[in-house]
Each structure stands twice: as C-alpha cells, then as structure tokens.
Design a protein around this motif. Structure first.
Motif, PDB file in Angstrom:
ATOM      1  N   ILE A 267       0.837  -1.186   0.000  1.00  0.00           N
ATOM      2  CA  ILE A 267       0.000   0.000   0.000  1.00  0.00           C
ATOM      3  C   ILE A 267       0.879   1.246   0.000  1.00  0.00           C
ATOM      4  O   ILE A 267       1.820   1.367   0.786  1.00  0.00           O
ATOM      5  N   PHE A 268       0.557   2.176  -0.874  1.00  0.00           N
ATOM      6  CA  PHE A 268       1.275   3.437  -0.992  1.00  0.00           C
ATOM      7  C   PHE A 268       0.308   4.594  -0.777  1.00  0.00           C
ATOM      8  O   PHE A 268      -0.906   4.409  -0.753  1.00  0.00           O
ATOM      9  N   GLU A 269       0.850   5.804  -0.660  1.00  0.00           N
ATOM     10  CA  GLU A 269       0.001   6.978  -0.474  1.00  0.00           C
ATOM     11  C   GLU A 269      -0.799   7.260  -1.755  1.00  0.00           C
ATOM     12  O   GLU A 269      -0.452   6.800  -2.845  1.00  0.00           O
ATOM     13  N   ASP A 270      -1.861   8.045  -1.594  1.00  0.00           N
ATOM     14  CA  ASP A 270      -2.707   8.404  -2.729  1.00  0.00           C
ATOM     15  C   ASP A 270      -1.895   9.173  -3.780  1.00  0.00           C
ATOM     16  O   ASP A 270      -1.070  10.022  -3.447  1.00  0.00           O
ATOM     17  N   HIS A 271      -2.130   8.859  -5.048  1.00  0.00           N
ATOM     18  CA  HIS A 271      -1.433   9.495  -6.185  1.00  0.00           C
ATOM     19  C   HIS A 271       0.072   9.264  -6.118  1.00  0.00           C
ATOM     20  O   HIS A 271       0.854  10.079  -6.601  1.00  0.00           O
ATOM     21  N   HIS A 272       0.492   8.158  -5.544  1.00  0.00           N
ATOM     22  CA  HIS A 272       1.922   7.921  -5.365  1.00  0.00           C
ATOM     23  C   HIS A 272       2.639   7.859  -6.710  1.00  0.00           C
ATOM     24  O   HIS A 272       2.173   7.225  -7.660  1.00  0.00           O
ATOM     25  N   ASN A 273       3.770   8.529  -6.767  1.00  0.00           N
ATOM     26  CA  ASN A 273       4.605   8.501  -7.972  1.00  0.00           C
ATOM     27  C   ASN A 273       5.643   7.393  -7.813  1.00  0.00           C
ATOM     28  O   ASN A 273       6.640   7.551  -7.106  1.00  0.00           O
ATOM     29  N   PHE A 274       5.408   6.268  -8.444  1.00  0.00           N
ATOM     30  CA  PHE A 274       6.276   5.103  -8.278  1.00  0.00           C
ATOM     31  C   PHE A 274       7.648   5.365  -8.903  1.00  0.00           C
ATOM     32  O   PHE A 274       7.753   5.611 -10.111  1.00  0.00           O
ATOM     33  N   ASN A 275       8.696   5.304  -8.066  1.00  0.00           N
ATOM     34  CA  ASN A 275      10.050   5.530  -8.571  1.00  0.00           C
ATOM     35  C   ASN A 275      10.778   4.204  -8.763  1.00  0.00           C
ATOM     36  O   ASN A 275      10.206   3.129  -8.572  1.00  0.00           O
ATOM     37  N   ARG A 276      12.031   4.291  -9.125  1.00  0.00           N
ATOM     38  CA  ARG A 276      12.802   3.079  -9.386  1.00  0.00           C
ATOM     39  C   ARG A 276      12.870   2.181  -8.152  1.00  0.00           C
ATOM     40  O   ARG A 276      12.717   0.952  -8.250  1.00  0.00           O
ATOM     41  N   SER A 277      13.076   2.800  -6.984  1.00  0.00           N
ATOM     42  CA  SER A 277      13.167   2.021  -5.745  1.00  0.00           C
ATOM     43  C   SER A 277      11.861   1.297  -5.448  1.00  0.00           C
ATOM     44  O   SER A 277      11.863   0.131  -5.014  1.00  0.00           O
ATOM     45  N   ASP A 278      10.736   1.976  -5.668  1.00  0.00           N
ATOM     46  CA  ASP A 278       9.425   1.337  -5.449  1.00  0.00           C
ATOM     47  C   ASP A 278       9.264   0.113  -6.341  1.00  0.00           C
ATOM     48  O   ASP A 278       8.798  -0.940  -5.904  1.00  0.00           O
ATOM     49  N   MET A 279       9.633   0.260  -7.605  1.00  0.00           N
ATOM     50  CA  MET A 279       9.461  -0.841  -8.536  1.00  0.00           C
ATOM     51  C   MET A 279      10.381  -2.012  -8.180  1.00  0.00           C
ATOM     52  O   MET A 279      10.003  -3.185  -8.328  1.00  0.00           O
ATOM     53  N   GLU A 280      11.560  -1.697  -7.678  1.00  0.00           N
ATOM     54  CA  GLU A 280      12.454  -2.768  -7.231  1.00  0.00           C
ATOM     55  C   GLU A 280      11.870  -3.491  -6.021  1.00  0.00           C
ATOM     56  O   GLU A 280      11.966  -4.720  -5.903  1.00  0.00           O
ATOM     57  N   ASP A 281      11.249  -2.720  -5.116  1.00  0.00           N
ATOM     58  CA  ASP A 281      10.609  -3.327  -3.944  1.00  0.00           C
ATOM     59  C   ASP A 281       9.440  -4.222  -4.357  1.00  0.00           C
ATOM     60  O   ASP A 281       9.245  -5.308  -3.798  1.00  0.00           O
TER      61      ASP A 281
END
Length: 366
Positions: free
Chosen positions: A282-296
């Motif tokens: 779960i991420f915050e509303d309108h979260h801007n997924f960055n490289r680190s998020d995608m790796e996670d």
C-alpha cells in the motif's frame, strides 16, 4: 483515551476551529458578493466532496460523462492534481499522466473516441474560458473536484460522501478530514452516498436520510462499485482467450495487491472475496512510483511462494504503472488491474443520470 491520542486531540482540535473560521469567512465573502463568481452560458456540473480524498470522484465523473456524452458535447476540466505542468493544458494523444495528472489521463483515454474534451487548469474560470474558445460547440462542462472552487458558479453541484464515513460523523481539518463545515452541504443539489454495501436494508436508507437532514430541493442518492473482469496492464502481451478470472483462482494462487489510492479498503476487500491468497503493498494516494518502489515490488513478488502469482492493482494506479519506465519487464505478463463502474442502488427508483437529465432540462427551460 490513550495519552498520544489525547495529546493529538488537544493540539489538533483548536487548529480545526481556526481552520473552520477561515473557511466560514471565505464562504461569507462569496455569499455577500465580495468574492465574485463567474457564471457561464453553458451548464456546469460540479463534482466534489467535503472530505479529503477517497469518496470516488473520478468513477462518478466517468459515470456522468458516460451517461450524458451521447446527448451533450462535454468538456471535462480538472486541476490535474500532482501533475508536473502549470497552467492550462489540453489533453491529447501525446499527453502523459505527469502532464495532466493520472485521473484526467484516465478519463481522456476512456472518452477520447467519443469526442469528450479533457483539460486541466488550476484556475477553473480561465480553464473553462479556454475550452470554450478552443471548442465553441461544447454545451456541458463537468468540473472534477471543484466544490470548494467557488469562483465558478455551478448549474448543478454534487457532493459525494462515503458510506463507511459519512460527513456528519467527521470533523474539520486537521482534527478530521472535512474541508468545510457540514452546513456547506446546503450548497449541493445532489448528495451521493458512495460505496454502499450490497446488504443495505430499507431501514438503513431511512437512517441515512434522517441523519443527512437535507432540504426538499436536494436529492439523496446511493451508489456502489461494480468490479469488472481483470484487464492486463500491457494488453499487447495477452490474448483475450487466456486472461485470468479472479473467480477461477484457487488457494494455490497468490495475488500481490498494489494500491496507491486514498481508500484502498474496498479494493482489498473485493480481492479477498476470492480463494487466492492476497498480499499487500500500500502506498500513499497518487503515489509517484520511482525506481526504488518498482524494485521493492519486484522483490516482494519474487518472494511469494505460489504455483501462480499475479500482480493486481487499481484502475487509477494502472495509469501510473503502465507508463512507468521502471516497471520490471519480468512482471509485465502477469500484471493486471481491476476496472470499476458506478451503479446506483434502485432505492426510490432514481439514478444520478436520470436526476441530472431532469435538472438540465429544467435549467435550459429557465
């Protein structure tokens, strides 16, 4: 009350009173004409809420557009929350979510072939003027998330409020989630209780009607979400004959649910109706997924022990994920989103589309 909760209340409640005073002064200035409202020659439908996020504005805006675009030439204007541009931007085939915002982008992609004009602008008066200059044939404007933007005088105002947290049980920011005091509902023509459960009983409708205590000129309607079959994030990698269905999954399957919306609970609750195991990110509303998020996300997905694994996200998140340059190639063939549609509970035999058509006919006659 816990010590931390008491301390928070002591700090936040006085701030909410000050905030409420500022909002009341602003509304009084509009009511007295000290701040001017611009009225347009074309009808303007305003969709909004009194709370911060999560009431379902985008699905209901899509419902309105879908219901009326065969009868009207519609322009939809939003501020384009969290976009990376400024000023007026007209949506086009070259637009990206970061140019106009994820929700306007989603609406544009759905309705571009049906002739709906979509634009974003912080100043709604300027935005409507530009849209009418670019397309004088427009005869209906829909403003998304603009109930508090009172510089535009609406023809029809719609307020949305969640079944699980109706506005009369909430408090002003920052103590609660309300942007305005409850009495601001008096400005609404239509109040929609959203995300209603399937098992509502006649007495429930009566209780909500009594608690809202609306004026005779106001309509109270009830809506809920209808979840549609899975859609691949990357359709070019799939055949429609091989798309998975949630109801066909077993306990041997695992879903990684990825959500960055204001209220992910209905989405999660829906996924958990089926037999597959559900793991959450779960991420915050309108979260801007960055490289680190995608790796996670990739790391979490790879750690799941299952005979078949799926990544499933919300329709709003799908807009940001499928356009994300960091989306892991290994996940493209097993990633899906769940579209949602709004349907109105047949209590009283009225739907939002029917009420809007009648109101628009009355406004035109006047």
């Amino acid at each position: 009350m816990a010590k931390k909760g008491l301390l928070s209340s002591l700090l936040l409640y006085p701030l909410s009173r000050l905030y409420g005073l500022g909002v009341e002064v602003r509304n009084l200035m509009f009511n007295k004409g000290l701040l001017k409202q611009h009225q347009f020659d074309v009808p303007v439908i305003v969709v909004g809420n009194l709370t911060v996020g999560g009431a379902g504005k985008t699905p209901h805006t899509e419902y309105i557009i879908n219901s009326l675009c065969g009868e009207y030439r519609i322009g939809m204007l939003s501020r384009g929350y969290r976009r990376q541009t400024k000023g007026f931007v007209l949506a086009s085939r070259n637009s990206r979510p970061e140019d106009i915002g994820d929700e306007p982008y989603q609406i544009y992609r759905k309705f571009e072939k049906r002739g709906v004009m979509v634009a974003v602008c912080e100043k709604r008066v300027d935005g409507i003027k530009r849209m009418l200059e670019l397309n004088p044939s427009l005869n209906l404007i829909v403003l998304d998330d603009a109930f508090q933007h009172r510089y535009v005088k609406p023809g029809i105002s719609i307020i949305l409020t969640e079944h699980s947290r109706p506005v009369y049980e909430d408090s002003l920011l920052p103590f609660g989630r309300l942007r305005e005091p409850i009495k601001a509902m008096d400005r609404a023509d239509i109040v929609v209780l959203t995300k209603c459960p399937e098992d509502m009983k006649p007495v429930d409708y009566s209780i909500f009607g009594k608690n809202f205590d609306l004026f005779p000129y106001q309509q109270l309607l009830f809506s809920r979400y209808r979840y549609l079959p899975l859609v691949p994030l990357f359709p070019e990698l799939h055949s429609t004959d091989t798309l998975p269905r949630l109801e066909n999954l077993s306990s041997e399957n695992t879903i990684l649910a990825v959500a960055g919306v204001a209220s992910p609970r209905p989405f999660i609750r829906y996924l958990r109706c089926f037999k597959a195991k559900v793991k959450l990110m779960i991420f915050e509303d309108h979260h801007n997924f960055n490289r680190s998020d995608m790796e996670d996300i990739l790391r979490k997905f790879n750690s799941l022990k299952s005979t078949r694994k799926l990544l499933v996200t919300t329709e709003k998140d799908a807009v940001r994920l499928c356009n994300n340059p960091y989306f892991p190639p290994d996940l493209r063939s097993c990633s899906y989103y769940v579209p949602i549609a709004v349907e109105f509970v047949p209590h009283g035999g009225q739907t939002l589309a029917g009420v809007l058509r009648q109101m628009l006919r009355n406004n035109i006659r006047q």
